[in-house]
Design a protein around this motif. Structure first.
Motif, PDB file in Angstrom:
ATOM      1  N   ARG A 125     -23.993  87.362  86.937  1.00 59.75           N
ATOM      2  CA  ARG A 125     -24.821  88.013  87.940  1.00 59.75           C
ATOM      3  C   ARG A 125     -24.020  89.043  88.730  1.00 59.75           C
ATOM      4  O   ARG A 125     -24.474  90.121  89.042  1.00 59.75           O
ATOM      5  N   GLN A 126     -22.793  88.631  89.047  1.00 60.11           N
ATOM      6  CA  GLN A 126     -21.918  89.535  89.790  1.00 60.11           C
ATOM      7  C   GLN A 126     -21.745  90.835  89.003  1.00 60.11           C
ATOM      8  O   GLN A 126     -21.797  91.924  89.544  1.00 60.11           O
ATOM      9  N   THR A 127     -21.526  90.687  87.701  1.00 59.38           N
ATOM     10  CA  THR A 127     -21.283  91.854  86.871  1.00 59.38           C
ATOM     11  C   THR A 127     -22.504  92.753  86.842  1.00 59.38           C
ATOM     12  O   THR A 127     -22.392  93.969  86.902  1.00 59.38           O
ATOM     13  N   ALA A 148     -37.509 103.201  91.328  1.00 57.94           N
ATOM     14  CA  ALA A 148     -37.646 101.816  91.786  1.00 57.94           C
ATOM     15  C   ALA A 148     -37.077 100.903  90.707  1.00 57.94           C
ATOM     16  O   ALA A 148     -37.418 101.011  89.532  1.00 57.94           O
ATOM     17  N   LEU A 149     -36.164  99.986  91.094  1.00 58.66           N
ATOM     18  CA  LEU A 149     -35.537  99.093  90.120  1.00 58.66           C
ATOM     19  C   LEU A 149     -36.255  97.750  90.064  1.00 58.66           C
ATOM     20  O   LEU A 149     -36.586  97.259  89.005  1.00 58.66           O
ATOM     21  N   TRP A 150     -36.460  97.148  91.208  1.00 57.11           N
ATOM     22  CA  TRP A 150     -37.227  95.915  91.294  1.00 57.11           C
ATOM     23  C   TRP A 150     -37.625  95.717  92.760  1.00 57.11           C
ATOM     24  O   TRP A 150     -37.098  96.395  93.645  1.00 57.11           O
ATOM     25  N   SER A 151     -38.532  94.768  92.994  1.00 55.70           N
ATOM     26  CA  SER A 151     -38.982  94.513  94.361  1.00 55.70           C
ATOM     27  C   SER A 151     -37.965  93.662  95.111  1.00 55.70           C
ATOM     28  O   SER A 151     -37.514  92.643  94.575  1.00 55.70           O
ATOM     29  N   ALA A 152     -37.618  94.068  96.322  1.00 56.63           N
ATOM     30  CA  ALA A 152     -36.712  93.250  97.133  1.00 56.63           C
ATOM     31  C   ALA A 152     -37.391  91.907  97.402  1.00 56.63           C
ATOM     32  O   ALA A 152     -38.612  91.835  97.484  1.00 56.63           O
ATOM     33  N   PRO A 153     -36.599  90.839  97.528  1.00 58.69           N
ATOM     34  CA  PRO A 153     -37.201  89.521  97.774  1.00 58.69           C
ATOM     35  C   PRO A 153     -37.830  89.442  99.171  1.00 58.69           C
ATOM     36  O   PRO A 153     -37.440  90.165 100.075  1.00 58.69           O
ATOM     37  N   ASP A 154     -38.793  88.521  99.302  1.00 56.77           N
ATOM     38  CA  ASP A 154     -39.371  88.252 100.622  1.00 56.77           C
ATOM     39  C   ASP A 154     -38.418  87.378 101.417  1.00 56.77           C
ATOM     40  O   ASP A 154     -37.744  86.530 100.849  1.00 56.77           O
ATOM     41  N   PHE A 155     -38.347  87.612 102.705  1.00 60.26           N
ATOM     42  CA  PHE A 155     -37.582  86.712 103.569  1.00 60.26           C
ATOM     43  C   PHE A 155     -38.130  86.832 104.975  1.00 60.26           C
ATOM     44  O   PHE A 155     -38.875  87.764 105.297  1.00 60.26           O
ATOM     45  N   PRO A 165     -32.731  82.199  97.767  1.00 57.05           N
ATOM     46  CA  PRO A 165     -33.666  83.143  97.154  1.00 57.05           C
ATOM     47  C   PRO A 165     -33.366  84.602  97.518  1.00 57.05           C
ATOM     48  O   PRO A 165     -33.642  85.506  96.718  1.00 57.05           O
ATOM     49  N   VAL A 166     -32.784  84.828  98.687  1.00 58.73           N
ATOM     50  CA  VAL A 166     -32.455  86.204  99.079  1.00 58.73           C
ATOM     51  C   VAL A 166     -31.356  86.751  98.154  1.00 58.73           C
ATOM     52  O   VAL A 166     -31.447  87.857  97.622  1.00 58.73           O
ATOM     53  N   LEU A 167     -30.313  85.925  97.951  1.00 55.26           N
ATOM     54  CA  LEU A 167     -29.215  86.355  97.070  1.00 55.26           C
ATOM     55  C   LEU A 167     -29.736  86.609  95.662  1.00 55.26           C
ATOM     56  O   LEU A 167     -29.438  87.633  95.040  1.00 55.26           O
ATOM     57  N   ALA A 168     -30.535  85.649  95.162  1.00 54.42           N
ATOM     58  CA  ALA A 168     -31.060  85.792  93.806  1.00 54.42           C
ATOM     59  C   ALA A 168     -31.919  87.055  93.719  1.00 54.42           C
ATOM     60  O   ALA A 168     -31.835  87.814  92.755  1.00 54.42           O
ATOM     61  N   GLY A 169     -32.720  87.278  94.740  1.00 52.93           N
ATOM     62  CA  GLY A 169     -33.635  88.419  94.746  1.00 52.93           C
ATOM     63  C   GLY A 169     -32.923  89.759  94.794  1.00 52.93           C
ATOM     64  O   GLY A 169     -33.451  90.767  94.330  1.00 52.93           O
ATOM     65  N   PHE A 170     -31.723  89.782  95.351  1.00 52.25           N
ATOM     66  CA  PHE A 170     -30.953  91.035  95.365  1.00 52.25           C
ATOM     67  C   PHE A 170     -29.937  91.076  94.220  1.00 52.25           C
ATOM     68  O   PHE A 170     -29.163  92.017  94.116  1.00 52.25           O
ATOM     69  N   LYS A 171     -29.917  90.005  93.410  1.00 51.93           N
ATOM     70  CA  LYS A 171     -28.990  89.895  92.278  1.00 51.93           C
ATOM     71  C   LYS A 171     -27.533  89.932  92.729  1.00 51.93           C
ATOM     72  O   LYS A 171     -26.682  90.549  92.093  1.00 51.93           O
ATOM     73  N   VAL A 172     -27.261  89.334  93.873  1.00 51.38           N
ATOM     74  CA  VAL A 172     -25.875  89.255  94.329  1.00 51.38           C
ATOM     75  C   VAL A 172     -25.483  87.788  94.476  1.00 51.38           C
ATOM     76  O   VAL A 172     -26.338  86.905  94.444  1.00 51.38           O
ATOM     77  N   THR A 173     -24.191  87.542  94.647  1.00 51.76           N
ATOM     78  CA  THR A 173     -23.726  86.161  94.702  1.00 51.76           C
ATOM     79  C   THR A 173     -22.878  85.914  95.940  1.00 51.76           C
ATOM     80  O   THR A 173     -22.262  86.826  96.486  1.00 51.76           O
ATOM     81  N   ALA A 174     -22.869  84.694  96.363  1.00 48.97           N
ATOM     82  CA  ALA A 174     -21.938  84.239  97.393  1.00 48.97           C
ATOM     83  C   ALA A 174     -21.676  82.789  97.058  1.00 48.97           C
ATOM     84  O   ALA A 174     -22.593  81.987  96.987  1.00 48.97           O
TER      85      ALA A 174
END
Ligand code: HEC
Length: 357
Positions: free
Chosen positions: A31-33, A49-56, A151-160
């Protein structure tokens, strides 16, 4: 040793290719990559537009709820930080503040989402915002819970991910994400790269239909404050004190000694990685492309004359009597005028607590 570990984390964060460290699962790498690959397209972006940002729906440093819906209507830029982070976040936050400064008066929102639910409550985030950009009303720093963060991280395709290696307990993505007024992700940027940062400024202005305005001339002291040199350099644990440096010798991380002259100071500001001072895992952001040559000279004169010792260049600070955090005293810092003088707070929350006592 400390330095090496810090360097490893940075390599991981920005290169995404250090394998076999053993503290992150493969999925994380993939995912990081993905995010990193998207972030490495300087100049090639079409801003589709790449994808919809997640709801939060999260509380910000003022205690206001901020959601994807509440942000709609203007573009926004989001990054991921945590306030106790000492390796890479100060660098990312410095970039965030640079971005804000590059887009004065432009109708955009800046969002920093905390990846540390356990520690970063709205009050802590309020103190952090005060320290870095006291006057910036467009910046929301959002507190999370483990359940709301995932879900926010997943929705932005980033990791922590929690990590027990290195100086920080969490290793996380360093991208900046540009979202349009309809909540669509339009591009990702690795702000570490000069061209990427400039593309981020340009693209954000394009989506906001604004021209990045030239910033007015400032005094050295104003530049030092505006460019947020202080949040790093006024904290001896994070970065070296800048007072009385001229004419001194400084030891670099490769063991060499260099004389501090104007050339060295200029290089430190423009190409900070060319010569790294020994003992600091944190890296300094470049100001190349962030300030013009007149500002650079003003800043140089100011740094040259900073007296040795004492937080002389620091903006005035006070200690919040409720949370005991150091807050920058500015016009809009929450405060209360009492008989014995003025009491300053990191946030309205602390002020309310103080008044309720
Ligand atoms: C994100 C934190 C951060 C910010 C913001 C930052 N610096 Fe630094 N700076 C560092 C660190 C860490 C070092 C030491 C490591 C290195 O040399 O890269 C450093 C090194 C320096 C040095 C060399 C100091 C020495 O002892 O040899 C100078 C000069 C300097 N910075 C000036 C500035 C100025 C001027 C600004 C604001 C325009 C600024 N820095 C903003 C973190 C920062």
């Amino acid at each position: 040793m400390k330095l090496e570990t810090g360097a490893l984390i940075v390599v991981f964060l920005f290169g995404g290719t250090v394998l076999g460290l053993g503290f992150l699962v493969t999925k994380t790498h993939q995912r990081q990559t993905e995010a990193n690959e998207l972030a490495h397209q300087a100049g090639k972006r079409k801003l589709e537009a790449l994808w919809s940002a997640p709801d939060f729906d999260l509380a910000d440093q003022r205690g206001t709820r901020v959601s994807k819906a509440s942000l709609a209507g203007r573009p926004w830029v989001v990054n991921f930080i945590f306030t106790s982070c000492r390796s890479v976040c100060p660098l990312l936050t410095a970039k965030m503040v640079q971005l804000q400064r590059k887009l004065p008066g432009v109708d955009v929102q800046f969002v920093s989402i905390s990846v540390d639910p356990a520690h970063d409550d709205p009050m802590t985030l309020g103190a952090y915002a005060q320290q870095w950009a006291p006057g910036e009303k467009r910046w929301s720093l959002l507190a999370t819970t483990p359940a709301s963060l995932a879900p926010v991280l997943a929705g932005f395709k980033v990791t922590a991910e929690p990590s027990d290696a290195g100086i920080d307990p969490i290793v996380h993505s360093s991208v900046f994400v540009l979202v349009d007024a309809h909540g669509e992700v339009r591009a990702l940027y690795d702000s570490e790269h000069r061209e990427e940062f400039q593309a981020l400024v340009r693209d954000t202005a394009t989506l906001a239909r604004a021209q990045p305005a030239p910033v007015q001339a400032r005094t050295g002291e104003q530049l030092y404050a505006q460019l947020s040199c202080g949040p790093c350099h006024d904290h001896p644990g994070l970065a070296p004190a800048l007072g009385g440096l001229m004419g001194k010798k400084v030891e670099l991380d490769n063991g060499l000694l260099v004389d501090v002259d104007e050339g060295y100071l200029l290089e430190s500001i423009l190409i900070p990685d060319a010569k790294r001072v020994r003992g600091y895992p944190l890296r300094m952001p470049t100001y190349d492309g962030v300030i013009d040559s007149a500002e650079l000279l003003t800043l140089l004169q100011y740094v040259k004359k900073l007296p040795e010792q004492g937080p002389v260049a620091a903006p005035k600070t006070a200690v919040d009597p409720i949370c005991h955090m150091e807050v920058t005293v500015a016009e809009d810092t929450p405060h209360h005028d009492a008989d014995g003088g003025t009491v300053w707070f990191c946030s309205e929350t602390c002020r309310a607590k103080y008044l309720a006592r």
